[in-house]
Design a protein around this motif. Sequence first.
Motif, PDB file in Angstrom:
ATOM      1  N   ALA A  64      -5.503  -5.768  -0.147  1.00 51.59           N
ATOM      2  CA  ALA A  64      -6.899  -6.021   0.070  1.00 51.59           C
ATOM      3  C   ALA A  64      -7.456  -6.761   0.402  1.00 51.59           C
ATOM      4  O   ALA A  64      -7.441  -7.466  -0.299  1.00 51.59           O
ATOM      5  N   THR A 118       1.283  -1.307  -0.205  1.00 49.19           N
ATOM      6  CA  THR A 118       0.459  -0.100   0.009  1.00 49.19           C
ATOM      7  C   THR A 118       0.729   1.322   0.111  1.00 49.19           C
ATOM      8  O   THR A 118       2.197   1.259   0.883  1.00 49.19           O
ATOM      9  N   LYS A 171      -7.246   1.822  -7.939  1.00 46.76           N
ATOM     10  CA  LYS A 171      -7.597   0.731  -7.933  1.00 46.76           C
ATOM     11  C   LYS A 171      -6.588   0.007  -6.427  1.00 46.76           C
ATOM     12  O   LYS A 171      -6.345   0.807  -5.760  1.00 46.76           O
ATOM     13  N   CYS A 172      -7.164  -0.760  -5.801  1.00 47.84           N
ATOM     14  CA  CYS A 172      -7.202  -1.061  -4.192  1.00 47.84           C
ATOM     15  C   CYS A 172      -5.644  -1.809  -4.543  1.00 47.84           C
ATOM     16  O   CYS A 172      -4.192  -2.131  -4.997  1.00 47.84           O
ATOM     17  N   THR A 225      -6.945  -0.669   3.334  1.00 48.00           N
ATOM     18  CA  THR A 225      -8.639  -0.262   2.339  1.00 48.00           C
ATOM     19  C   THR A 225      -8.917   0.584   1.722  1.00 48.00           C
ATOM     20  O   THR A 225     -10.158   1.201   1.275  1.00 48.00           O
ATOM     21  N   CYS A 280     -12.117  -1.791  -1.680  1.00 47.59           N
ATOM     22  CA  CYS A 280     -11.400  -0.878  -1.392  1.00 47.59           C
ATOM     23  C   CYS A 280     -12.233   0.071  -1.140  1.00 47.59           C
ATOM     24  O   CYS A 280     -12.977   0.717  -2.409  1.00 47.59           O
ATOM     25  N   THR A 281     -12.689   1.680  -0.121  1.00 55.20           N
ATOM     26  CA  THR A 281     -13.012   2.527  -0.693  1.00 55.20           C
ATOM     27  C   THR A 281     -12.128   3.268  -0.334  1.00 55.20           C
ATOM     28  O   THR A 281     -11.218   3.549  -0.188  1.00 55.20           O
ATOM     29  N   GLN A 305      -9.165   2.967  -1.399  1.00 58.37           N
ATOM     30  CA  GLN A 305      -8.471   3.108  -2.376  1.00 58.37           C
ATOM     31  C   GLN A 305      -7.434   4.222  -2.871  1.00 58.37           C
ATOM     32  O   GLN A 305      -7.079   5.510  -2.107  1.00 58.37           O
ATOM     33  N   LYS A 306      -6.110   3.474  -3.861  1.00 55.48           N
ATOM     34  CA  LYS A 306      -5.055   4.899  -4.420  1.00 55.48           C
ATOM     35  C   LYS A 306      -5.750   5.494  -5.691  1.00 55.48           C
ATOM     36  O   LYS A 306      -6.888   5.436  -6.224  1.00 55.48           O
TER      37      LYS A 306
END
Length: 557
Positions: free
Chosen positions: A539, A134, A534-535, A527, A544-545, A529-530
């Motif tokens: 994740a 992440t 994308k997640c 969790t 993810c949100t 969102q990039k």
Amino acid sequence: MTVSTESASTPSPSRSHAGAGRAGRRPHLRPAWRSPLLLAAEAGVAFAAALVLPYLARSFKLDPLNRLAQVSGLAAIQLRFAVIGLVLVAAAVVAMRLRGGRHFGLVTRFASAAIAGLASGFVAAGAVVALLGTPWPMFGLNGDSGRIVEWSQAVAHGLPSPSPVYPPAPLYTLGYYAQWFHDGNTAYAFKDLQILGAAAFGPLVYLAWRMLLSPIRALAFGVLPAFALIDAYKPYSQTVLVLLVPVLVAMVIQLRRSGTDGWRLLLLKGAGFGALLGLLFLTYSGWFLWSAAGVLVAALVYFPWRADRLRGLAFVAVTAGVFAAVAGRYLVTLLTEGQTTKDVSFRFDNFTDPAYFLMWRTDMPGKVTEWPLPGEFGGMGLFAVVMFVCLGVALWLGLRKPMVVTIICMFASAWVMRMYIASHMYETQTVQLYTRTNNQLLYCGLILCALVAHLLSLRLAERRGGAADGTDGTKTLGGGFPNPQGAVVGALFALLFLFGTVSSSMADRYMPAKENTYRILPWVSHTVQKLDGKCPKFAPGGVCTKEGDQAWVAMIQ
């Protein structure tokens, strides 16, 4: 700006000069210009060692959300830590046996610096493992992390800080770092600084205590207690605390010794202390509030009232003037706008016994039933009893030593401020972060416990006719002991594994988990969102949100 505690505690200038003469005859300190170079080399070794483990952890192939993988990751870091550390201990053993131990002091100096760096590098490597896959910092854009990211973004673009009372140094550092290395993305940059800040913790604390103590003593009696407070989430706040204590102690010692320096050197030292304290104040100011009264008392006690008053006043004036030049504007902001800032967030620790400070459970305390845990003696556990006994013993053995007295005063100052604020909680319905004094009380208490061993070793050395100043790298635990170099090797070996165990525990507290502890912070990071939509790689369930998992909101107590 190096100050020897033991020579500084000697009231007679002539004895201080005599001690300086003895120090000048030590082979590893000649010629005089070599000492700053050796200190710079120590710093280089410590910071380089701090980066080794985080760098190696980047290549680990594991899922940081899997508990089995987390344990494997901690063991992998521990293995590398132990192997490198044992090489350092072996180097000390070889140096002890070669050429009559001529280079033993030099080797143990660098070994101590390296172990300090490796220990905090261990915690930083744990943060690397926790955030594998992440790009987000711990907690993503939530809580303190989100506010710091937002505020640093503003100041980096020339806008005023949305929170004028928040220390500006972290915000500007993050903002400029993001521009240099992350195209202005302060969120992704904060992840780097969390890891680098945790890694720098050990070297910085070690170098601060080197103003007062020899290498092995600085490692054992200064750096080790600080590891109860190391933090990978907001590393700068705790780092300021563990640096502030030795810096203030060194300043009080220098105040007492004002008459032993020439005017130029005295003013340079005053300017150095002022600039250093100003930088620490700009980085995190809270600890200054808890410490102020105690340091004032210590300064009044050790001010050269009978002789050299003019030099003492000059030192204080230059220190205060440079501090004002560096941090005066922010200080004025705190004294004006800060008066209207109220902390009304009551958390877990605000509903517990205010006299208990030995462990801060954070805002997310985890599974807690009765707290504090019932102890054997009037509700106190053995650890508390031993700490308070050590406080008394340290004062007994070090009543004439400014290092001990200053730390005692800082402990008492934080205690009084804590009780004053807590006693007005009901009336004002404010908290004002008084529970954060836990950290200062614990750190000062642990230092004083460690200093009991320091003072006892000095007393033993004096009685047996050994070196009693604690500043010679070849006699750091030593003069007066049978085989003092063997004592140093034994101390290095024990400290290596003690640091390894403590660092592993402190790294483990940030391994991701969806629970009501600080482990939720890196969990949320996985969790979110990039920026590319994308997640993160790991994740949970590939889901993810934009804000990340918000289950933590219900966990805050």
